[in-house]
Every structure is written in C-alpha cells, then in structure tokens.
Design a protein around this motif. Structure first.
Motif: not given
Length: 127
Positions: A91-95
């Motif tokens: 959802d548009g978040m890079c971990l």
C-alpha cells in the motif's frame, strides 16, 4: 572533609571519567539519520521503455537502523520487480527487510515513468 562529601566527589569523578572514556554521550538516532538517494541506472522494457533507477538507503547513525519504512507510492507499477530479499511493498509503503548500517546501505532497483517521492516514515535504532 566529611565522608559524605568525599563519597559524592568520588562519584562525580567516576562519572566524569566514564563520560570522557566513552567519548561523551551520543545523541539518540532517529528517522532523520536515514537518507534516501535515487539515481538513474538504465532503461527496461520494450516499447514504451521505462527508466530504471537505483535506490540507496543509508544512515549516519552509529547504531544499525531497523524497521525502516519509506513512503514509496507509485512503485506498485514498477516494470522491474523489487528485490524481495531487500524490500517489501504494501500500500505505497516500502519496508526494508534488513537493518540499515552505516557504511553498508541497502540498495535496490525500481522502474517508474513518474517521479516517486520517497520519505522516511519510520526507523528504529538498534543499539
């Protein structure tokens, strides 16, 4: 001198020596110590071709930074698959899957035909 004064003086002296020996108190690291750099790498695909970029995430902190999350909306459309051993996209978040260590940045490539606004959302020092 009274015994209390001598004890207090010895305690302060010991604290001062400890402070000097360890190089002073280090300021606490946070997400502002994590840097994101991106640069052009190549072109991928046939027609239309998309630019391929290299993303480098580093830190100036002496402690490894874990649980690094970067806002990376737009990478869902990357023609170049993200390296699953380095980064996970939700959802548009890079971990980042690995801690970021000073001198050993985490590097991966992505493709995009529109600019991606990377912003560090979270990073936790691990000392």
């Amino acid at each position: 001198m009274e015994t209390k004064n001598i004890a207090a003086l010895l305690f302060l002296l010991a604290a001062l020596l400890c402070h000097v020996r360890t190089g002073g108190a280090q300021r606490s690291c946070d997400k502002s110590d994590v840097t994101v750099w991106t640069g052009f790498y190549a072109f991928v695909g046939t027609v239309p071709r998309q630019p391929l970029y290299e993303l480098e995430v580093g830190t100036s902190c002496s402690c490894p930074m874990k649980d690094v999350r970067i806002s990376c909306g737009g990478l869902e459309k990357s023609m170049e698959p993200l390296d699953a051993s380095e980064v996970e996209l939700h959802d548009g978040m890079c971990l980042l899957k690995k801690p970021v260590v000073r001198g050993s940045p985490v590097i991966f490539t992505y493709s995009s035909d529109v600019p991606v606004n990377f912003r560090v959302v979270n990073a936790t020092p691990y000392c």
